[in-house]
Design an enzyme around this catalytic site. Structure first.
Site, PDB file in Angstrom:
ATOM      1  N   SER A 249     -17.982  15.721  -9.092  1.00 52.48           N
ATOM      2  CA  SER A 249     -17.152  15.133 -10.144  1.00 52.48           C
ATOM      3  C   SER A 249     -15.764  14.877  -9.575  1.00 52.48           C
ATOM      4  CB  SER A 249     -17.055  16.077 -11.337  1.00 52.48           C
ATOM      5  OG  SER A 249     -16.194  17.152 -10.999  1.00 52.48           O
ATOM      6  N   LYS A 250     -14.918  14.319 -10.424  1.00 52.03           N
ATOM      7  CA  LYS A 250     -13.549  13.994 -10.000  1.00 52.03           C
ATOM      8  C   LYS A 250     -12.823  15.207  -9.426  1.00 52.03           C
ATOM      9  CE  LYS A 250     -12.299   9.830 -12.352  1.00 52.03           C
ATOM     10  NZ  LYS A 250     -13.115   9.545 -13.530  1.00 52.03           N
ATOM     11  N   ARG A 251     -13.205  16.401  -9.914  1.00 51.69           N
ATOM     12  CA  ARG A 251     -12.585  17.634  -9.405  1.00 51.69           C
ATOM     13  C   ARG A 251     -12.693  17.724  -7.891  1.00 51.69           C
ATOM     14  NH1 ARG A 251     -14.953  22.020  -9.620  1.00 51.69           N
ATOM     15  NH2 ARG A 251     -16.894  21.161 -10.415  1.00 51.69           N
ATOM     16  N   HIS A 252     -13.752  17.132  -7.346  1.00 53.51           N
ATOM     17  CA  HIS A 252     -13.979  17.236  -5.903  1.00 53.51           C
ATOM     18  C   HIS A 252     -13.174  16.219  -5.110  1.00 53.51           C
ATOM     19  CE1 HIS A 252     -17.678  19.164  -7.550  1.00 53.51           C
ATOM     20  NE2 HIS A 252     -17.420  19.996  -6.567  1.00 53.51           N
ATOM     21  N   GLY A 253     -12.439  15.362  -5.795  1.00 51.30           N
ATOM     22  CA  GLY A 253     -11.673  14.319  -5.090  1.00 51.30           C
ATOM     23  C   GLY A 253     -12.271  12.972  -5.406  1.00 51.30           C
TER      24      GLY A 253
END
Ligand code: GLU
Length: 484
Positions: free
Chosen positions: A256-260
């Site tokens: 997800s976006k959390r990972h970049g």
């Protein structure tokens, strides 16, 4: 036509944002399969969620697919034998198909309101029953119901589920998948506002568009049950389904976006090459029998097959992605690499010379330090005539007492150099002169010199950098450093 030539696959994005790597991988696998089998790749736009689907998002997705080179044979913009390819333009088809189901006794109008349904759900929950629709409208007289609708009463169309039946299909990636009886109750196919639900329009389209293989994300596996029921009700053959592995981040949580960065657009901005992105994502759920990891697109088409797909989660390994990108990037001929880099240099306002020999020489100097095109932007900025900045570490170096004699000697020998540019061989000679004149050697010689050339004491070898910068710029920079 041979049976292989009739392979028809589709990518069916809901245009709600940029193309995510998961979507790109779905598109890639379908595209590769079509290419391999000489079949057709279809782009169908699933834009029935009118609140979330926008024309801008559709353009973004289309732009990303084009950037990747995953072009379609039939689609909303290029047409084909099954137009239209945009679901929002197919509403009358869904209505007609829903009516066919009503006529065949396989679906019925349902007048229950949202509030009714909420109440029914609550009761079912209290009584410990699954929250299936209780069948209130199933038993109404259909002719009466149709009359009510003609008179203006709003009704959804609900599919009649045979809850005693189990459904089994052979997944191309997961082998046999069985849905036991009574998993779902009568479900809506057409909302009271005339909008179809995903499972219905997806089957109507896949069926009418003669789709033979459906490769899609794992999250759609549970939808396959309702879809199988709809295929059955139309007496249409089932396509072959393959549900792809989930993509995880390095912490093994869903990517997800959390990972970049997770969208193709972001990767493009970061200077990844489309062929490298395709190569990398091809390996998220598929592997070559030869364990090869670097592929050209043609090699991928040749090697790709459905029997090498894995259902186990794939991990998005950023380091590996960088390696794959660096490998593709460094294998490009300089002229090609330059043409890929220029738009990035322009966008980031990094200046460069128009001279092809200079460009090639600079790429030779920097290529081994470039994993992405944005690394190239960083490196070319150092040799941009109009850009010179001394880093904090550079400032420390300039404070050394050894720095001043080195810079003075450097300015002197460069000024006396007879040509505008200094070649690598000439530099060896000039460097010896600076050494003799300043009485400095080792890091006390190189580091101040490098700071005066690129503003920092570490980086690309001086002998590779110097020939790229005009003599007068070298002098200007060294003089600036002396004044600091
Ligand atoms: N529009 C759906 C999605 O974007 C397509 C699902 C499918 O391929 O059936 O997830």
């Amino acid at each position: 036509m041979s049976s292989e030539n009739s392979v028809r696959v589709r990518f069916a994005p809901s245009p709600t944002g940029y193309l995510h790597v998961g979507g790109a991988r779905t598109a890639l696998y379908n595209w590769l399969y079509a290419k391999k089998k000489g079949g057709k790749f279809i782009l169908r736009v699933e834009d029935t969620d009118q609140e979330r689907s926008t024309i801008e998002a559709l353009n973004m997705q289309v732009g990303d697919l084009k950037w990747l080179g995953l072009l379609w044979d039939e689609g909303f913009d290029v047409g084909g034998p099954h137009t239209p390819y945009k679901q929002s333009e197919r509403l009358s088809i869904y209505k007609q198909k829903a009516n066919e189901l009503i006529d065949a006794g396989k679906a019925y109008p349902c007048f229950c309101t949202e509030q009714d349904l909420e109440k029914k759900k609550e009761i079912a929950q209290k009584e410990g029953r699954p929250p299936h629709y209780d069948g209130t409208c199933r038993n109404l007289d259909v002719q009466q119901s149709l009359k009510r609708m003609a008179g203006g009463d709003k009704a959804a169309i609900r599919f009649k589920v045979d809850s005693s039946k189990s459904y089994t299909f052979h997944d191309l990636i997961r082998n046999e998948v069985t849905f036991p009886p009574n998993m779902v109750g009568d479900f809506i196919v057409l909302r009271s506002d005339g909008m179809p639900v995903y499972n219905f329009c997806c089957v109507v389209d896949d069926g009418m568009m003669k789709i033979t293989h459906v490769l899609r994300a794992e999250e759609h596996l549970s939808n396959t049950l309702r879809q199988m029921m709809i295929y059955e009700s139309f007496n249409w053959p089932l396509p072959l389904f393959g549900h792809l592995s989930i993509i995880l981040g390095e912490d093994r949580q869903k990517l997800s976006k959390r990972h970049g960065a997770t969208s193709c657009h972001e990767f493009m901005k970061q200077g990844y090459l489309p062929e490298a992105l395709l190569n990398f994502i091809s390996l998220l759920g598929w592997s070559s029998p030869t364990a090869q990891e670097i592929f050209s697109i043609d090699e991928l088409i040749k090697q790709f097959d459905l029997d090498r797909m894995t259902p186990s989660p794939a991990v998005f390994d950023q380091k590996k992605f960088n390696w794959v990108n660096a490998t593709h990037l460094r294998a490009l001929p300089n002229e090609e690499l330059w043409s890929r880099l220029v738009p990035y240099l322009d966008e980031h306002k990094v200046g460069y010379k128009k001279d092809v020999a200079w460009q090639s020489q600079a790429l030779e100097a920097f290529k081994s330090s470039m994993e992405t095109l944005m690394d190239g932007v960083q490196l070319f900025r150092y040799i941009d005539d109009n850009h010179f900045e001394v880093s904090a570490e550079g400032l420390e170096t300039l404070k050394w007492k050894e720095a001043e004699p080195v810079l003075r000697a450097w300015i002197d020998v460069v000024r006396n150099h007879p040509h505008d540019f200094i070649t690598e061989a000439e530099f060896a000679d000039l460097q010896n002169k600076v050494k003799d004149q300043s009485g400095q050697k080792g890091k006390f010689l190189f580091m101040p010199m490098r700071v005066s050339v690129i503003g920092k004491p570490h980086g690309t070898e001086l002998k590779l950098l110097i020939p790229l910068i005009h003599k007068k710029v070298l002098i200007e920079r060294a003089e600036k450093c002396l004044k600091i």
